[in-house]
Write an enzyme that holds these catalytic residues in place. Structure first.
Site, short mmCIF file in Angstrom:
data_model
loop_
_atom_site.label_atom_id
_atom_site.label_comp_id
_atom_site.label_asym_id
_atom_site.label_seq_id
_atom_site.Cartn_x
_atom_site.Cartn_y
_atom_site.Cartn_z
N PRO A 1 52.50 112.62 18.99
CA PRO A 1 51.64 111.63 19.63
C PRO A 1 52.25 110.27 19.88
O PRO A 1 52.07 109.36 19.11
CB PRO A 1 50.45 111.51 18.66
CG PRO A 1 50.99 111.89 17.33
CD PRO A 1 52.21 112.70 17.55
N GLU A 2 52.95 110.11 20.97
CA GLU A 2 53.17 108.77 21.52
C GLU A 2 52.31 108.70 22.77
O GLU A 2 51.53 109.63 23.04
CB GLU A 2 54.66 108.53 21.77
CG GLU A 2 55.45 108.55 20.46
CD GLU A 2 56.89 108.04 20.55
OE1 GLU A 2 57.18 107.18 21.39
OE2 GLU A 2 57.73 108.52 19.76
N LYS B 1 47.77 104.54 22.55
CA LYS B 1 47.63 105.76 21.77
C LYS B 1 46.17 106.06 21.47
O LYS B 1 45.87 106.87 20.59
CB LYS B 1 48.45 105.64 20.48
CG LYS B 1 49.95 105.48 20.75
CD LYS B 1 50.75 105.15 19.50
CE LYS B 1 52.18 104.77 19.89
NZ LYS B 1 52.93 104.23 18.73
N ARG C 1 42.86 94.49 21.15
CA ARG C 1 44.01 94.44 20.25
C ARG C 1 45.25 95.10 20.85
O ARG C 1 46.29 95.15 20.21
CB ARG C 1 43.68 95.15 18.93
CG ARG C 1 42.58 94.50 18.11
CD ARG C 1 42.66 94.96 16.65
NE ARG C 1 42.59 96.41 16.52
CZ ARG C 1 41.45 97.07 16.28
NH1 ARG C 1 40.32 96.41 16.13
NH2 ARG C 1 41.45 98.38 16.18
N ASN D 1 58.02 105.76 17.90
CA ASN D 1 59.34 105.66 17.28
C ASN D 1 60.45 106.35 18.07
O ASN D 1 61.59 105.91 18.04
CB ASN D 1 59.28 106.24 15.86
CG ASN D 1 60.26 105.56 14.94
OD1 ASN D 1 60.64 104.40 15.17
ND2 ASN D 1 60.71 106.26 13.94
N ARG E 1 59.97 102.14 9.56
CA ARG E 1 60.19 103.35 10.36
C ARG E 1 61.68 103.53 10.60
O ARG E 1 62.42 102.54 10.66
CB ARG E 1 59.47 103.25 11.71
CG ARG E 1 57.99 102.91 11.61
CD ARG E 1 57.19 103.95 10.86
NE ARG E 1 57.26 105.26 11.50
CZ ARG E 1 56.54 105.60 12.57
NH1 ARG E 1 55.70 104.75 13.11
NH2 ARG E 1 56.67 106.80 13.08
#
Length: 274
Positions: free
Chosen positions: A2-3, A54, A123, A164, A254
């Site tokens: 999931p990106e 996301k 946000r 990432n 990360r």
DNA sequence: GCGGTATGCCTAA
DNA sequence: TAGGCCTACCGCG
């Protein structure tokens, strides 16, 4: 998985599969308030699905919104209807006439109001996958920031949808060291970084996986290709471009992958003191 | 079977 | 910065 590309692809697919016709919404695991949307009979009609970064928003008639965030573990499964009974870990099942979508392991799967949805969107920075994306705020922030670009790209308030894998790959392709402070990046370079992110995310939506290399073609649709085959530095020991050693280190908790050859550090007077 | 790891992100300290 | 959430997979033995 999931990106941002996964999320946008899910929005597109689920809308195509389920939109317009009554479906049955359920919570096999018992942790999602399906009845708040569907009522006791479980019936609901999906109007549309929207993706931002996301985050996914499912709009049901008349005024209900389900917010989904996959987090690190969340996954969708698409099954032909009528589908077999869901596994006990299934958080949400959307059972349409032709297709059934199961959701497992998400960080968030909750009914939200329009106000709550607006708070979530407030946000989030611009999402390169959206038609209405305006990178201006991203450019401005980066241009005045001493924060490392590798950290900025993971900050969903600045730009949304990058994760990432894309972070490591786009910085490599643009030959930018992840530790480079935002303000050290030339405006033109920054624009080209944004364009590259958009292009690779779009490719990810189409291919349903992250591919940042040129030559790779998938022969069979379901063929399992090792991660390292479709990247330049992410998850690799050696750089696909130059064969040099890939440096793996933690950046904001990360794993960051960088080829110090292809992505030289920019040394400035200010940089030296940090 | 077990432990480590993973494409994410929030909260407490 | 560490811990927690939560699921699947892989290498190891």
């Amino acid at each position: 998985m999931p990106e941002g590309h996964t999320i946008h692809r899910a929005a597109r697919d689920h809308q195509q599969d389920l939109r317009g016709n009554p479906l049955r919404l359920s919570s096999p695991q018992g942790r999602f308030e399906a009845e708040a949307v569907a009522g006791p009979d479980g019936e609901a009609t999906l109007l549309r699905v929207e993706a931002w970064g996301k985050h996914l928003f499912y709009f049901f008639a008349p005024e209900q919104i389900v917010h989904v965030h996959l987090g690190l573990f969340g996954k969708f499964r698409r099954l032909r209807s009528p589908a077999p009974p869901p596994r006990s870990v299934t958080r949400m099942r959307l059972a349409g006439a032709h297709w059934t979508i199961d959701l497992v392991g998400p960080t968030a799967c909750e009914v939200v109001t329009r106000e709550q949805m607006a708070e979530i969107l407030a946000r989030l920075g611009p999402d390169p996958l959206r038609e209405d994306a305006d990178p201006t705020a991203f450019y401005h922030y980066v241009a005045q920031s001493r924060v490392a670009i590798g950290a900025i790209l993971m900050d969903q308030r600045r730009i949304s949808g990058v994760g990432n894998v894309y972070r490591a790959e786009v910085l490599h392709l643009e030959e930018i060291h992840p530790d480079t402070p935002g303000s050290e990046i030339a405006p033109q370079k920054l624009e080209s970084l944004w364009q590259l992110i958009a292009a690779l995310l779009r490719r990810g939506v189409e291919e349903k996986r992250i591919v940042t290399t040129r030559g790779l073609t998938i022969k069979k649709p379901r063929e399992r290709v090792p991660r390292a085959e479709s990247t330049h530095v992410y998850g690799r020991g050696v750089c696909r471009s130059c064969g040099g050693e890939v440096n793996r280190y933690m950046l904001r908790a990360r794993a960051m992958y960088v080829c110090e050859q292809c992505q030289p550090r920019i040394i400035t007077d200010e940089g030296r003191s940090n």
